[in-house]
Design an enzyme around this catalytic site. Structure first.
Site, PDB file in Angstrom:
ATOM      1  N   HIS A 258       0.688  -1.497  -0.281  1.00 29.90           N
ATOM      2  CA  HIS A 258       0.254  -0.208   0.164  1.00 29.90           C
ATOM      3  C   HIS A 258       1.041   1.501   0.283  1.00 29.90           C
ATOM      4  O   HIS A 258       1.481   1.999   0.961  1.00 29.90           O
ATOM      5  CB  HIS A 258      -0.883  -0.504   1.690  1.00 29.90           C
ATOM      6  CG  HIS A 258      -2.030   1.011   1.460  1.00 29.90           C
ATOM      7  ND1 HIS A 258      -3.101   1.186   2.110  1.00 29.90           N
ATOM      8  CD2 HIS A 258      -1.644   2.153   1.028  1.00 29.90           C
ATOM      9  CE1 HIS A 258      -4.135   1.811   1.507  1.00 29.90           C
ATOM     10  NE2 HIS A 258      -3.166   3.177   1.536  1.00 29.90           N
TER      11      HIS A 258
ATOM     12  N   HIS B  88       1.325   5.170  -2.446  1.00 23.49           N
ATOM     13  CA  HIS B  88       0.531   6.386  -3.711  1.00 23.49           C
ATOM     14  C   HIS B  88       1.890   6.500  -4.857  1.00 23.49           C
ATOM     15  O   HIS B  88       2.557   7.166  -3.833  1.00 23.49           O
ATOM     16  CB  HIS B  88      -0.193   7.142  -3.035  1.00 23.49           C
ATOM     17  CG  HIS B  88      -1.090   6.727  -2.443  1.00 23.49           C
ATOM     18  ND1 HIS B  88      -2.938   6.217  -3.215  1.00 23.49           N
ATOM     19  CD2 HIS B  88      -1.240   6.302  -1.179  1.00 23.49           C
ATOM     20  CE1 HIS B  88      -3.349   5.925  -1.824  1.00 23.49           C
ATOM     21  NE2 HIS B  88      -2.994   6.119  -1.163  1.00 23.49           N
TER      22      HIS B  88
ATOM     23  N   TRP C 195      -5.326  17.635   6.993  1.00 24.56           N
ATOM     24  CA  TRP C 195      -6.199  17.010   5.776  1.00 24.56           C
ATOM     25  C   TRP C 195      -5.877  17.912   4.200  1.00 24.56           C
ATOM     26  O   TRP C 195      -5.634  17.754   3.185  1.00 24.56           O
ATOM     27  CB  TRP C 195      -7.100  15.976   5.380  1.00 24.56           C
ATOM     28  CG  TRP C 195      -6.679  15.165   5.643  1.00 24.56           C
ATOM     29  CD1 TRP C 195      -7.311  14.440   7.124  1.00 24.56           C
ATOM     30  CD2 TRP C 195      -6.472  13.770   5.081  1.00 24.56           C
ATOM     31  NE1 TRP C 195      -6.516  12.618   7.153  1.00 24.56           N
ATOM     32  CE2 TRP C 195      -7.022  12.376   5.876  1.00 24.56           C
ATOM     33  CE3 TRP C 195      -7.103  12.935   3.132  1.00 24.56           C
ATOM     34  CZ2 TRP C 195      -6.840  10.665   5.048  1.00 24.56           C
ATOM     35  CZ3 TRP C 195      -7.095  11.765   2.832  1.00 24.56           C
ATOM     36  CH2 TRP C 195      -6.594  11.143   3.774  1.00 24.56           C
TER      37      TRP C 195
ATOM     38  N   PHE D 167      -2.055  17.872   3.127  1.00 21.32           N
ATOM     39  CA  PHE D 167      -1.984  16.687   2.414  1.00 21.32           C
ATOM     40  C   PHE D 167      -2.078  16.913   1.289  1.00 21.32           C
ATOM     41  O   PHE D 167      -1.394  16.622   0.370  1.00 21.32           O
ATOM     42  CB  PHE D 167      -2.249  16.003   3.938  1.00 21.32           C
ATOM     43  CG  PHE D 167      -2.417  14.043   3.074  1.00 21.32           C
ATOM     44  CD1 PHE D 167      -0.830  13.714   2.531  1.00 21.32           C
ATOM     45  CD2 PHE D 167      -3.243  13.850   2.979  1.00 21.32           C
ATOM     46  CE1 PHE D 167      -0.794  12.642   2.179  1.00 21.32           C
ATOM     47  CE2 PHE D 167      -2.991  12.215   2.478  1.00 21.32           C
ATOM     48  CZ  PHE D 167      -2.109  11.475   1.676  1.00 21.32           C
TER      49      PHE D 167
ATOM     50  N   GLY E  59      -9.498   8.906  -1.579  1.00 20.94           N
ATOM     51  CA  GLY E  59      -9.435   9.782  -0.621  1.00 20.94           C
ATOM     52  C   GLY E  59      -9.678   9.846   0.231  1.00 20.94           C
ATOM     53  O   GLY E  59     -10.130   9.053   1.349  1.00 20.94           O
TER      54      GLY E  59
ATOM     55  N   HIS F 240     -10.065   1.697   0.249  1.00 25.17           N
ATOM     56  CA  HIS F 240      -9.565   2.098   1.704  1.00 25.17           C
ATOM     57  C   HIS F 240     -11.140   1.700   1.906  1.00 25.17           C
ATOM     58  O   HIS F 240     -11.774   2.427   1.574  1.00 25.17           O
ATOM     59  CB  HIS F 240      -8.889   3.449   1.052  1.00 25.17           C
ATOM     60  CG  HIS F 240      -7.880   3.742   0.597  1.00 25.17           C
ATOM     61  ND1 HIS F 240      -7.384   3.629  -0.518  1.00 25.17           N
ATOM     62  CD2 HIS F 240      -7.247   4.516   1.237  1.00 25.17           C
ATOM     63  CE1 HIS F 240      -6.035   3.761  -0.755  1.00 25.17           C
ATOM     64  NE2 HIS F 240      -5.908   4.550   0.183  1.00 25.17           N
TER      65      HIS F 240
ATOM     66  N   GLU G  92     -10.359   3.917   7.586  1.00 26.47           N
ATOM     67  CA  GLU G  92      -9.709   4.947   7.850  1.00 26.47           C
ATOM     68  C   GLU G  92     -10.029   6.544   8.741  1.00 26.47           C
ATOM     69  O   GLU G  92     -10.414   7.781   8.144  1.00 26.47           O
ATOM     70  CB  GLU G  92      -8.988   5.887   6.488  1.00 26.47           C
ATOM     71  CG  GLU G  92      -7.533   6.189   7.085  1.00 26.47           C
ATOM     72  CD  GLU G  92      -6.464   7.313   5.850  1.00 26.47           C
ATOM     73  OE1 GLU G  92      -6.106   7.668   5.822  1.00 26.47           O
ATOM     74  OE2 GLU G  92      -7.456   6.759   4.977  1.00 26.47           O
TER      75      GLU G  92
ATOM     76  N   HIS H 205      -5.889   0.484   5.555  1.00 24.72           N
ATOM     77  CA  HIS H 205      -5.912   1.036   6.405  1.00 24.72           C
ATOM     78  C   HIS H 205      -6.820   0.178   7.645  1.00 24.72           C
ATOM     79  O   HIS H 205      -6.465  -0.610   8.499  1.00 24.72           O
ATOM     80  CB  HIS H 205      -6.056   2.327   6.445  1.00 24.72           C
ATOM     81  CG  HIS H 205      -5.111   3.633   5.626  1.00 24.72           C
ATOM     82  ND1 HIS H 205      -3.882   3.675   6.372  1.00 24.72           N
ATOM     83  CD2 HIS H 205      -5.297   3.770   5.135  1.00 24.72           C
ATOM     84  CE1 HIS H 205      -3.473   4.207   5.102  1.00 24.72           C
ATOM     85  NE2 HIS H 205      -4.217   4.570   5.399  1.00 24.72           N
TER      86      HIS H 205
ATOM     87  N   ASP I 161       2.335   6.728   2.148  1.00 25.30           N
ATOM     88  CA  ASP I 161       3.012   8.232   1.612  1.00 25.30           C
ATOM     89  C   ASP I 161       4.330   8.990   2.089  1.00 25.30           C
ATOM     90  O   ASP I 161       4.389  10.236   2.681  1.00 25.30           O
ATOM     91  CB  ASP I 161       1.636   9.474   0.990  1.00 25.30           C
ATOM     92  CG  ASP I 161       0.550   8.426   1.369  1.00 25.30           C
ATOM     93  OD1 ASP I 161      -0.226   9.139  -0.143  1.00 25.30           O
ATOM     94  OD2 ASP I 161      -0.418   8.711   2.106  1.00 25.30           O
TER      95      ASP I 161
END
Length: 513
Positions: free
Chosen positions: A110, A112, A201, A204, A328, A355, A358, A383, A441
């Site tokens: 996992h 990105h 977020w 991010f 997302g 996902h 989360e 997650h 990430d």
């Protein structure tokens, strides 16, 4: 029946208490039996180490206990309980980290791609490429691009050449530090700078906007993808399944290339890398990715190979679809339940890698994404942070052997948990739920490779006495829960076992510390 067998189940534990009261078993024997039963239930608890592994484990545990003891008496040096941004300087000096960096870690399942490469490498390399432009949009977000006639991107300032900005700045070093802040969440004061999930977020997601067009420039895409592979290889990973947006590419002359060009570029980069580094092993699969943006999902062309705007690829041969995902911020997007009919219309051969969960919410539409992911027969869960609150679901996960992709540092940096010793991954380990350690990430918070996430897995999520058995189980899980075919898995495990044996020998020869 042994004492240990009495305590594996709740009813057995009650029986044990009765036998204590009746004097049939001593208090200390009962206490020991409970501890042994919990150890057996733990991830890796039933794994048997050979003599060399046992000796290597003794070495590892000395360093682990030393660090835990120091942290017990002084919370300022307890990296296991600190925010990653505060703990990283301590972890970088850690012998536990040295061990983990040298340890073969199998696969990363996992990650990105657009946030996979270290921000310092991006500064030293991509930001110095000729022709890079920067502007600022109305939200104050810097947008980077190599287009001679840049797209609007909502910019309210003119595009300027980054190299010219750097030349006019106080010094290149000062400019580079400022540039890196555009693509890294690091702050020495995470609690005050990101007081809520909303704040962290927002920044991010803004960073994806900053680099999105930059990474569609073919020379930057090639260099970036090559570096992604290098950083995994340098951290002793042999395989990865990477979430990726397959977008239109462009070159310096302004020519545009369809998403299929991204696939062909990837094939060349990965195959060249594998020829140079044969130990970096890869599968022959391709998975396709749906991304959720502003509550909408890209379903167009999903029934056709390589045509969706947002995809995942499984290194290295992306020429047929094996799976789909949604990405997302779950709390702000529409729940998975809203898209059941569209997802049900996808090819029967499709695998899902959703996902889900989360979130810190309990009983909200967001954490019920876990339920819908399982009802849709997801292959793995990204997650799964909220899973612990749903006993029916986590029992289903265990029974159906659906792996949870646990990303400890991501969950902390993005505001779900302050102290990783309180992460639900501890519960998943205690119940031996199928799980793998991932990094999500890493480029956006300076945790190159997978070793830092493994550090928190063994120092924060796992109990104090957990060592090589737990680590080995997590490493083996990374291949066991991949999309490899049985034949590919067999070959991969052979390579992993060889690398593992070599690593254990190096530990015993003193080559690791």
């Amino acid at each position: 029946m042994t004492v240990t067998n009495w305590v594996v189940t709740a009813s057995g534990l009650i029986s044990l208490f009765i036998h204590i009261d009746a004097g049939f078993i001593t208090y200390e024997d009962a206490r020991r039996a409970v501890i042994q039963a919990e150890d057996a239930l733990l991830t890796g608890g039933r794994l048997h180490l050979n003599d060399k592994e046992e000796r290597a484990n003794e070495i590892f545990m000395r360093y682990k206990f030393d660090e835990l003891a120091a942290g017990f008496y002084d919370s300022d040096v307890n990296a296991a309980g600190l925010h990653f941004f505060k703990g990283k300087p301590l972890i970088d000096k850690s012998n536990v980290l040295k061990f983990l960096k040298r340890m073969p870690k199998g696969a990363n399942l996992h990650m990105h791609n657009s946030a996979s490469v270290s921000s310092d490498w991006m500064v030293r390399n991509i930001s110095y490429m000729p022709g890079l432009l920067r502007c600022t949009n109305k939200e104050g977000i810097s947008i980077l691009s190599f287009r001679r006639t840049p797209r609007e991107h909502g910019c309210v300032t003119q595009y300027v050449l980054v190299n010219e900005e750097r030349f006019r700045s106080i010094s290149p070093a000062v400019y580079d530090r400022s540039f890196e802040k555009l693509i890294n969440l690091y702050t020495p004061k995470p609690d005050s700078d990101y007081p809520t999930i909303k704040h962290v977020w927002r920044k991010f997601q803004n960073m994806f906007s900053t680099t999105g067009d930059l990474l569609s420039y073919i020379p930057a895409f090639r260099a970036y993808t090559r570096r992604m592979l290098e950083e995994m290889y340098e951290d002793n990973l042999m395989y990865a399944e990477v979430r990726m947006s397959f977008k239109e590419l462009y070159d310096y002359s302004g020519r545009l290339f369809p998403p299929d060009r991204t696939v062909s570029e990837l094939l060349v980069i990965v195959e060249d890398f594998r020829r140079e580094y044969p130990k970096f092993w890869a599968s022959k699969r391709f998975t396709q990715h749906i991304a959720m943006l502003n509550g909408r999902v890209c379903f167009s062309s999903l029934k056709h190979s390589n045509n969706c705007k947002h995809c995942i690829f499984s290194i290295a041969n992306p020429d047929f679809i094996i799976g789909f995902d949604l990405v997302g911020q779950e709390d702000l997007g529409k729940p998975l339940h809203n898209f059941v009919s569209e997802l049900a219309d996808l090819p029967k051969s499709a695998k899902y890698f959703f996902h889900a969960g989360e979130t810190n919410w309990y009983g909200a539409s967001t954490d019920f994404n876990l339920l819908d992911a399982l009802l849709l027969n997801t292959t793995r869960i990204g997650h799964g942070y909220a899973l612990m609150k749903h006993p029916v679901l986590w029992n289903a996960v265990k029974k159906r052997n659906v792996a949870i992709e646990v990303s400890p540092i991501s969950n902390q940096v993005l505001g779900l948990v302050a102290d990783l010793r309180n992460h639900p991954g501890s519960f998943y380990m205690s119940q031996n739920l199928p799980m793998v350690i991932c990094n999500d990430d890493p480029g956006f918070w300076g945790s190159k490779g997978l070793s830092y996430d493994f550090y928190y897995a063994i120092m924060s999520l796992a109990p104090n006495n957990a060592g090589l058995k737990t680590l080995k189980s997590l490493v083996w899980n990374s291949l066991r829960y991949s999309v490899l075919s049985k034949q590919e898995e067999r070959v991969a495990f052979e390579k992993l076992e060889n690398a593992w044996d070599e690593f254990i020998s190096d530990v015993l020869k003193g080559k690791v510390f």
